[in-house]
Design a protein around this motif. Structure first.
Motif, PDB file in Angstrom:
ATOM      1  N   GLU A 117      36.493  24.016  48.222  1.00 26.35           N
ATOM      2  CA  GLU A 117      37.728  24.205  48.982  1.00 26.35           C
ATOM      3  C   GLU A 117      37.710  25.497  49.783  1.00 26.35           C
ATOM      4  OE1 GLU A 117      40.955  23.911  46.286  1.00 26.35           O
ATOM      5  OE2 GLU A 117      40.666  21.775  45.876  1.00 26.35           O
ATOM      6  N   VAL A 118      37.116  26.540  49.225  1.00 28.76           N
ATOM      7  CA  VAL A 118      37.070  27.837  49.906  1.00 28.76           C
ATOM      8  C   VAL A 118      35.670  28.415  49.772  1.00 28.76           C
ATOM      9  CG1 VAL A 118      37.953  30.188  50.006  1.00 28.76           C
ATOM     10  CG2 VAL A 118      39.507  28.298  49.469  1.00 28.76           C
ATOM     11  N   ILE A 119      35.095  28.785  50.904  1.00 30.16           N
ATOM     12  CA  ILE A 119      33.805  29.468  50.924  1.00 30.16           C
ATOM     13  C   ILE A 119      34.037  30.812  51.598  1.00 30.16           C
ATOM     14  CG2 ILE A 119      31.399  29.374  51.632  1.00 30.16           C
ATOM     15  CD1 ILE A 119      31.656  26.353  51.851  1.00 30.16           C
ATOM     16  N   SER A 120      33.845  31.882  50.857  1.00 24.40           N
ATOM     17  CA  SER A 120      34.170  33.212  51.359  1.00 24.40           C
ATOM     18  C   SER A 120      33.242  33.644  52.482  1.00 24.40           C
ATOM     19  CB  SER A 120      34.079  34.218  50.203  1.00 24.40           C
ATOM     20  OG  SER A 120      34.248  35.538  50.672  1.00 24.40           O
ATOM     21  N   ASP A 121      33.764  34.509  53.356  1.00 27.25           N
ATOM     22  CA  ASP A 121      32.942  35.092  54.424  1.00 27.25           C
ATOM     23  C   ASP A 121      31.923  36.090  53.856  1.00 27.25           C
ATOM     24  OD1 ASP A 121      34.012  33.849  56.722  1.00 27.25           O
ATOM     25  OD2 ASP A 121      35.770  35.127  56.613  1.00 27.25           O
ATOM     26  N   THR A 122      32.251  36.669  52.728  1.00 29.95           N
ATOM     27  CA  THR A 122      31.392  37.686  52.124  1.00 29.95           C
ATOM     28  C   THR A 122      30.976  37.255  50.720  1.00 29.95           C
ATOM     29  OG1 THR A 122      33.329  38.866  51.262  1.00 29.95           O
ATOM     30  CG2 THR A 122      32.490  39.534  53.428  1.00 29.95           C
ATOM     31  N   PHE A 123      29.988  37.933  50.188  1.00 29.95           N
ATOM     32  CA  PHE A 123      29.542  37.634  48.832  1.00 29.95           C
ATOM     33  C   PHE A 123      30.647  37.968  47.840  1.00 29.95           C
ATOM     34  CE2 PHE A 123      24.666  38.069  49.477  1.00 29.95           C
ATOM     35  CZ  PHE A 123      24.727  37.079  50.439  1.00 29.95           C
ATOM     36  N   ILE A 124      30.842  37.086  46.887  1.00 22.40           N
ATOM     37  CA  ILE A 124      31.864  37.309  45.865  1.00 22.40           C
ATOM     38  C   ILE A 124      31.293  38.183  44.753  1.00 22.40           C
ATOM     39  CG2 ILE A 124      33.230  36.182  44.063  1.00 22.40           C
ATOM     40  CD1 ILE A 124      33.596  33.830  45.923  1.00 22.40           C
ATOM     41  N   GLU A 125      32.062  39.178  44.347  1.00 24.23           N
ATOM     42  CA  GLU A 125      31.643  40.047  43.246  1.00 24.23           C
ATOM     43  C   GLU A 125      32.093  39.432  41.934  1.00 24.23           C
ATOM     44  OE1 GLU A 125      32.181  44.651  41.672  1.00 24.23           O
ATOM     45  OE2 GLU A 125      33.128  43.989  43.528  1.00 24.23           O
ATOM     46  N   TYR A 126      31.130  39.172  41.071  1.00 24.97           N
ATOM     47  CA  TYR A 126      31.442  38.548  39.791  1.00 24.97           C
ATOM     48  C   TYR A 126      31.704  39.615  38.739  1.00 24.97           C
ATOM     49  CZ  TYR A 126      30.210  33.943  41.507  1.00 24.97           C
ATOM     50  OH  TYR A 126      30.204  32.762  42.192  1.00 24.97           O
ATOM     51  N   LYS A 127      32.847  39.488  38.080  1.00 21.82           N
ATOM     52  CA  LYS A 127      33.209  40.414  37.015  1.00 21.82           C
ATOM     53  C   LYS A 127      33.541  39.632  35.756  1.00 21.82           C
ATOM     54  CE  LYS A 127      35.151  43.997  40.038  1.00 21.82           C
ATOM     55  NZ  LYS A 127      36.363  44.820  40.349  1.00 21.82           N
ATOM     56  N   THR A 128      33.167  40.203  34.633  1.00 25.39           N
ATOM     57  CA  THR A 128      33.503  39.567  33.362  1.00 25.39           C
ATOM     58  C   THR A 128      34.981  39.773  33.062  1.00 25.39           C
ATOM     59  OG1 THR A 128      32.829  41.592  32.224  1.00 25.39           O
ATOM     60  CG2 THR A 128      31.200  39.839  32.399  1.00 25.39           C
ATOM     61  N   GLY A 129      35.520  38.960  32.165  1.00 23.26           N
ATOM     62  CA  GLY A 129      36.918  39.074  31.784  1.00 23.26           C
ATOM     63  C   GLY A 129      37.183  40.327  30.969  1.00 23.26           C
ATOM     64  N   VAL A 130      38.443  40.525  30.622  1.00 24.36           N
ATOM     65  CA  VAL A 130      38.843  41.725  29.884  1.00 24.36           C
ATOM     66  C   VAL A 130      38.110  41.819  28.554  1.00 24.36           C
ATOM     67  CG1 VAL A 130      40.784  42.886  28.750  1.00 24.36           C
ATOM     68  CG2 VAL A 130      41.105  41.801  30.994  1.00 24.36           C
ATOM     69  N   PHE A 131      38.033  40.704  27.821  1.00 27.28           N
ATOM     70  CA  PHE A 131      37.365  40.718  26.520  1.00 27.28           C
ATOM     71  C   PHE A 131      35.892  41.078  26.679  1.00 27.28           C
ATOM     72  CE2 PHE A 131      34.921  38.625  23.153  1.00 27.28           C
ATOM     73  CZ  PHE A 131      35.526  39.184  22.026  1.00 27.28           C
ATOM     74  N   GLY A 132      35.239  40.460  27.652  1.00 30.88           N
ATOM     75  CA  GLY A 132      33.827  40.742  27.871  1.00 30.88           C
ATOM     76  C   GLY A 132      33.585  42.169  28.298  1.00 30.88           C
ATOM     77  N   ARG A 133      34.481  42.685  29.157  1.00 29.22           N
ATOM     78  CA  ARG A 133      34.296  44.022  29.711  1.00 29.22           C
ATOM     79  C   ARG A 133      34.483  45.118  28.666  1.00 29.22           C
ATOM     80  NH1 ARG A 133      38.310  44.371  33.971  1.00 29.22           N
ATOM     81  NH2 ARG A 133      37.163  42.530  34.720  1.00 29.22           N
ATOM     82  N   TYR A 134      35.455  44.915  27.747  1.00 25.88           N
ATOM     83  CA  TYR A 134      35.792  45.992  26.825  1.00 25.88           C
ATOM     84  C   TYR A 134      35.304  45.772  25.396  1.00 25.88           C
ATOM     85  CZ  TYR A 134      38.832  47.534  30.608  1.00 25.88           C
ATOM     86  OH  TYR A 134      39.307  47.957  31.831  1.00 25.88           O
ATOM     87  N   PHE A 135      34.961  44.540  25.038  1.00 28.13           N
ATOM     88  CA  PHE A 135      34.583  44.269  23.645  1.00 28.13           C
ATOM     89  C   PHE A 135      33.167  43.697  23.502  1.00 28.13           C
ATOM     90  CE2 PHE A 135      39.203  44.057  23.783  1.00 28.13           C
ATOM     91  CZ  PHE A 135      39.555  44.923  22.765  1.00 28.13           C
ATOM     92  N   VAL A 136      32.592  43.190  24.578  1.00 27.62           N
ATOM     93  CA  VAL A 136      31.245  42.622  24.476  1.00 27.62           C
ATOM     94  C   VAL A 136      30.220  43.526  25.147  1.00 27.62           C
ATOM     95  CG1 VAL A 136      29.772  40.659  25.044  1.00 27.62           C
ATOM     96  CG2 VAL A 136      32.148  40.262  24.377  1.00 27.62           C
ATOM     97  N   GLU A 137      30.415  43.828  26.421  1.00 27.65           N
ATOM     98  CA  GLU A 137      29.429  44.600  27.179  1.00 27.65           C
ATOM     99  C   GLU A 137      29.117  45.962  26.560  1.00 27.65           C
ATOM    100  OE1 GLU A 137      30.773  44.761  31.195  1.00 27.65           O
ATOM    101  OE2 GLU A 137      30.198  42.682  31.646  1.00 27.65           O
ATOM    102  N   PRO A 138      30.109  46.694  25.990  1.00 28.40           N
ATOM    103  CA  PRO A 138      29.781  47.995  25.406  1.00 28.40           C
ATOM    104  C   PRO A 138      28.785  47.923  24.256  1.00 28.40           C
ATOM    105  CG  PRO A 138      32.135  47.802  25.781  1.00 28.40           C
ATOM    106  CD  PRO A 138      31.559  46.450  25.984  1.00 28.40           C
ATOM    107  N   PHE A 139      28.675  46.766  23.589  1.00 27.84           N
ATOM    108  CA  PHE A 139      27.841  46.681  22.401  1.00 27.84           C
ATOM    109  C   PHE A 139      26.590  45.821  22.568  1.00 27.84           C
ATOM    110  CE2 PHE A 139      32.176  47.483  20.905  1.00 27.84           C
ATOM    111  CZ  PHE A 139      31.980  48.642  20.172  1.00 27.84           C
ATOM    112  N   MET A 140      26.482  45.131  23.674  1.00 25.13           N
ATOM    113  CA  MET A 140      25.341  44.252  23.872  1.00 25.13           C
ATOM    114  C   MET A 140      24.319  44.885  24.821  1.00 25.13           C
ATOM    115  SD  MET A 140      26.122  41.883  21.834  1.00 25.13           S
ATOM    116  CE  MET A 140      24.940  40.588  22.179  1.00 25.13           C
ATOM    117  N   PHE A 141      23.075  44.430  24.733  1.00 24.50           N
ATOM    118  CA  PHE A 141      21.991  44.987  25.529  1.00 24.50           C
ATOM    119  C   PHE A 141      22.356  44.970  27.020  1.00 24.50           C
ATOM    120  CE2 PHE A 141      18.715  43.598  22.167  1.00 24.50           C
ATOM    121  CZ  PHE A 141      19.024  44.702  21.408  1.00 24.50           C
TER     122      PHE A 141
END
Length: 369
Positions: free
Chosen positions: A345-369
């Motif tokens: 439905e929508v194709i962006s003009d620019t590359f989309i920046e992918y970010k993890t959700g709140v749980f992933g950002r604050y509870f998973v990424e800090p402890f995983m490789f």
């Protein structure tokens, strides 16, 4: 409303890479299927066992290349992480080389795999243990065991940054990765000493069936061993919970190596499309937007994943060995698998920046490789 943004007029398609004379053209030579070296001519135990098993055909089977990596690994492909194996192996998209993780029998690589496994188990096990204690024993039980939580999280942080330190000094092994080269038609497999690579034609390898059973649960995992018809050199995988998953992975490898067909329209292959002659011509003919998978959101990717998985797991594995036979049984690959950009439905003009959700950002990424 469907929005198509044409980015094909920026001359990107002039960057195509020429195929070598040795590139694989999809024509299976029966010699390599009829002259497989028997167990008595093999040196390695796994090769002795695998060479006796049946092989997957080289024609199209499911017609679907979509596998779990398309979602789980895409964020790493886009943003670049510690697991960016392409940079470690000095692989560039214009080389048309695809590095895939093989199950290694090398001691250092096996230890690395166990380290990763134990790290994940500890990350899941420690909070689970604390939660069970809280539910069954209440707050007092939870507080009594609080040291386990603190020491456990500290151990995970030490493990994580020790891994990163070793990686910084290039001490993390990479020989377990097998490189598939579409431009030359070769498979690149690290030698036992990990000092160089064997280069052998993809045509000379056979995908032998493989099933591994968990000794404790008896659960079966499916895959195949891509074993050279004569040498004990192989790419091996057995991580799928059903044979359909293994078939899709075999489909993916065949598609990547066969220069007579365009690359499958999956996120994993997006970096190669601009440089591959067959694919570039196909995309130009059909008006496919360049860098499509870099410009659509995760919701659409999940939509394609759902449609692909539904079709894949409806494949009549007991009635058909090829896509042609399956179609006679009513099997159908939805158009969204072959032309996903037509339904975006929508194709962006620019590359989309992918970010993890709140749980992933604050509870998973800090402890995983």
């Amino acid at each position: 409303m469907i929005i198509f943004i044409d980015m094909n007029n920026n001359n990107n398609y002039k960057k195509v890479t020429e195929y070598a004379d040795t590139a694989y053209n999809g024509k299976a030579n029966p010699y390599y299927r009829e002259n497989i070296a028997p167990p008595e001519q093999r040196k390695r135990h796994l090769a002795k066992a695998q060479c006796k098993l049946g092989v997957f055909p080289r024609v199209k089977i499911t017609g679907i290349c979509w596998n779990s990596h398309q979602e789980s690994g895409f964020n790493e492909d886009v943003t670049g992480t510690i697991f960016d194996i392409d940079s470690k192996l000095n692989i560039k998209p214009e080389q048309l080389r695809l590095a895939l993780l093989s199950q290694s029998q090398n001691f250092k690589e096996a230890m690395l795999a166990m380290w990763k496994l134990f790290h994940v188990v500890a990350y899941i096990g420690i909070p689970t243990f604390m939660l069970i204690g809280l539910v069954l024993g209440g707050v007092e039980s939870f507080l009594a065991d609080i040291d386990i939580l603190w020491f456990g999280l500290a151990g995970l942080l030490i493990s994580k940054y020790l891994y990163r330190l070793l990686d910084k000094f290039n001490l993390i092994p990479t020989g377990q990765y097998v490189i598939f080269n579409r431009q030359t038609g070769m498979i690149e497999i690290a030698n036992d000493e990990r000092t160089g690579y064997h280069y052998l034609p993809f045509e000379q390898f056979n995908a032998h069936h493989r099933t591994v059973h968990n000794p404790k649960t008896g659960k079966a995992y499916y895959g195949f061993t891509l074993l050279h018809y004569k040498e004990d050199l192989m790419y091996q995988i057995a991580t799928y919970s059903s044979v359909e998953g293994a078939l899709a992975h075999w489909e993916l490898i065949k598609n990547f190596m066969d220069t007579t067909t365009p690359l499958a329209d999956i996120p994993q292959f997006e970096p190669y499309r601009l440089y591959d002659p067959t694919t570039a011509a196909y995309d130009r003919k059909h008006g496919r937007p360049a860098n499509f998978w870099r410009r659509v959101d995760k919701k659409f990717m999940k939509k394609v994943a759902k449609a692909s998985n539904n079709a894949l797991y409806s494949f009549p594995v007991k009635q058909a060995d090829t896509l042609h036979e399956a179609l006679q049984h009513g099997y159908k690959v939805p158009d969204i698998v072959y032309f996903p950009w037509r339904e975006a439905e929508v194709i962006s003009d620019t590359f989309i920046e992918y970010k993890t959700g709140v749980f992933g950002r604050y509870f998973v990424e800090p402890f995983m490789f």
